[in-house]
Design a protein around this motif. Structure first.
Motif, short mmCIF file in Angstrom:
data_model
loop_
_atom_site.label_atom_id
_atom_site.label_comp_id
_atom_site.label_asym_id
_atom_site.label_seq_id
_atom_site.Cartn_x
_atom_site.Cartn_y
_atom_site.Cartn_z
N TYR A 50 0.85 -1.18 0.00
CA TYR A 50 0.00 0.00 0.00
C TYR A 50 0.89 1.24 0.00
O TYR A 50 1.74 1.41 0.87
CB TYR A 50 -0.89 0.02 1.24
CG TYR A 50 -1.60 1.34 1.42
CD1 TYR A 50 -1.19 2.25 2.39
CD2 TYR A 50 -2.67 1.70 0.60
CE1 TYR A 50 -1.81 3.47 2.55
CE2 TYR A 50 -3.30 2.92 0.75
CZ TYR A 50 -2.86 3.80 1.73
OH TYR A 50 -3.48 5.01 1.87
N THR A 55 -7.08 2.42 -1.69
CA THR A 55 -7.22 1.77 -0.38
C THR A 55 -7.34 0.25 -0.50
O THR A 55 -7.00 -0.46 0.42
CB THR A 55 -8.43 2.31 0.37
OG1 THR A 55 -9.60 2.13 -0.43
CG2 THR A 55 -8.26 3.80 0.68
N LEU A 56 -7.84 -0.24 -1.62
CA LEU A 56 -7.92 -1.69 -1.84
C LEU A 56 -6.78 -2.07 -2.77
O LEU A 56 -6.70 -1.62 -3.90
CB LEU A 56 -9.26 -2.08 -2.45
CG LEU A 56 -9.48 -3.57 -2.65
CD1 LEU A 56 -9.47 -4.30 -1.31
CD2 LEU A 56 -10.80 -3.83 -3.39
N LYS A 58 -4.60 -5.04 -4.62
CA LYS A 58 -4.60 -6.43 -5.09
C LYS A 58 -3.17 -6.92 -5.23
O LYS A 58 -2.29 -6.18 -5.71
CB LYS A 58 -5.35 -6.54 -6.41
CG LYS A 58 -6.84 -6.23 -6.28
CD LYS A 58 -7.58 -6.55 -7.56
CE LYS A 58 -9.06 -6.16 -7.42
NZ LYS A 58 -9.74 -6.88 -6.34
N GLU A 64 -5.68 -9.88 -1.46
CA GLU A 64 -5.86 -8.45 -1.47
C GLU A 64 -5.91 -7.93 -0.04
O GLU A 64 -6.11 -8.70 0.91
CB GLU A 64 -7.13 -8.04 -2.23
CG GLU A 64 -8.42 -8.56 -1.66
CD GLU A 64 -9.61 -8.13 -2.52
OE1 GLU A 64 -9.48 -8.05 -3.76
OE2 GLU A 64 -10.68 -7.89 -1.94
N GLU A 66 -7.09 -4.29 2.37
CA GLU A 66 -7.76 -3.00 2.38
C GLU A 66 -7.19 -2.12 3.48
O GLU A 66 -7.14 -2.52 4.65
CB GLU A 66 -9.27 -3.17 2.59
CG GLU A 66 -10.03 -1.85 2.46
CD GLU A 66 -11.53 -2.02 2.49
OE1 GLU A 66 -12.00 -3.14 2.76
OE2 GLU A 66 -12.23 -1.02 2.24
N LYS A 68 -7.58 0.76 5.97
CA LYS A 68 -8.65 1.49 6.65
C LYS A 68 -8.01 2.41 7.69
O LYS A 68 -7.62 1.97 8.78
CB LYS A 68 -9.63 0.53 7.32
CG LYS A 68 -10.46 -0.27 6.33
CD LYS A 68 -11.55 -1.07 7.05
CE LYS A 68 -12.43 -1.79 6.06
NZ LYS A 68 -13.49 -2.58 6.75
N PHE A 74 -4.83 -3.02 8.10
CA PHE A 74 -4.44 -3.40 6.73
C PHE A 74 -4.54 -4.92 6.66
O PHE A 74 -3.56 -5.64 6.49
CB PHE A 74 -3.02 -2.90 6.43
CG PHE A 74 -2.60 -3.04 4.99
CD1 PHE A 74 -1.44 -3.71 4.65
CD2 PHE A 74 -3.33 -2.44 3.97
CE1 PHE A 74 -1.03 -3.82 3.33
CE2 PHE A 74 -2.94 -2.54 2.65
CZ PHE A 74 -1.77 -3.23 2.33
N THR A 77 -6.79 -10.57 2.86
CA THR A 77 -7.88 -11.52 2.62
C THR A 77 -7.68 -12.26 1.30
O THR A 77 -6.97 -11.80 0.40
CB THR A 77 -9.25 -10.82 2.58
OG1 THR A 77 -9.24 -9.85 1.51
CG2 THR A 77 -9.56 -10.12 3.89
#
Lengths: 114, 114
Positions: A50, A55-56, A58, A64, A66, A68, A74, A77
Motif C-alpha cells: 500500500y 485503499t484496496l 490487489k 488483497e 484493504e 482502513k 491493513f 484476505t
C-alpha cells in the motif's frame, strides 16, 4: 514510531474458505504498508504493498488487502483458500530510521485443512 | 533471475568460532540489509548499507560486522559465535531508501551455534 501488530500467531481455515489475516499499524504519518509471504525453508516474497494510491490493494495469488485509516488496519484476505496458501505471512511498515527500514510484525502461520 | 543469493544455506558452528555469511544481489540495488528471524519475533535488522562503502548498525548489531566494498556484495561476519546467535539470517535488498520500495529477500541461512 511506526510499527505493526498481527493478531493471531496461527490461523487455520478449510480449503475453499475465506482467509483473513489481521494487521494493525501505528503511525503518526500516512504509512507505507506491505504484506509478505514465507513458504517453508524459503525467503520472504512480496504479496502486495500500500502506497496511498488506492485503499484496496490487489496482490499476487488472489490476495488483497484493504487500508482502513479509521481502524488503522491493513488486513489481508483471500476469498477461497488453497492448500498451497499454507505459509507464514508477515505484515510490515516502512519506518523513517535505519535508512527507512521495514518493521515486521511477528507473523501469522496459515494452515489450510483439506 | 538470480535476485538475492545467500550462502551457505545451513551452518553449524561451535561457540567462539567465526564465520562469514555471504550475500550477493544482481539487481544493482543501493540498499542492502541483514535480518535475523526468531520465532514469534518477526525479523530484526542487524546491519544495513545505503551504498558501496557505507554501512551502519541496525537494531541488533552486537556480535556482527559488515562491509560493502561493491554494490553487489554485503557479507555478514560473526566475530565469535554464541548460542544466542542461533537463528535464520536473511539478506535483503531494495532499489533505494524511499519508503515505498519493497525488499527482495534471499533464501536464508539457518545457523546453529552449539
Amino acid at each position: 514510531a511506526q510499527s505493526v501488530t498481527q493478531l493471531g500467531s496461527h490461523v487455520s481455515v478449510s480449503e475453499g474458505a475465506l482467509v483473513l489475516l489481521r494487521c494493525n499499524y501505528s503511525s503518526s504519518v500516512p504509512p507505507y504498508l506491505f504484506w509478505y509471504v514465507q513458504y517453508p525453508n524459503q525467503g520472504l516474497q512480496l504479496l502486495l504493498k500500500y502506497t496511498s494510491a488506492a485503499t484496496l490493494v490487489k496482490g499476487i495469488n488472489g490476495f488483497e488487502a484493504e487500508f482502513k485509516k479509521s481502524e488503522t488496519s491493513f488486513h489481508l484476505t483471500k476469498p477461497s483458500a488453497h492448500m498451497s496458501d499454507a505459509a507464514e505471512y508477515f505484515c510490515a511498515v516502512a519506518r523513517m530510521e535505519y535508512g527507512n527500514k521495514l518493521v515486521f510484525g511477528a507473523g501469522t502461520i496459515l494452515r489450510v485443512k483439506s | 533471475n538470480a535476485g538475492v543469493t545467500q550462502t551457505p544455506k545451513f551452518q553449524v558452528l561451535k561457540t567462539g568460532q567465526s564465520m562469514t555469511l555471504q550475500c550477493a544481489q544482481d539487481m544493482n540495488h543501493e540498499y542492502m540489509s541483514w535480518y535475523r528471524q526468531d520465532p514469534g519475533m518477526g525479523l530484526r535488522l542487524i546491519h544495513y548499507s545505503v551504498g558501496a562503502g557505507i554501512t551502519d548498525q541496525g537494531e541488533v548489531p552486537n556480535g556482527y560486522n559488515v562491509s560493502r566494498s561493491t554494490t553487489e556484495d554485503f557479507p555478514l561476519r560473526l566475530l565469535s559465535a554464541a548460542p544466542s546467535q542461533t537463528s535464520v539470517y536473511f539478506c535483503a535488498s531494495r532499489v533505494g531508501t524511499a519508503l515505498n520500495t519493497e525488499a527482495f529477500f534471499g533464501q536464508g541461512t539457518r545457523l546453529t551455534v552449539v
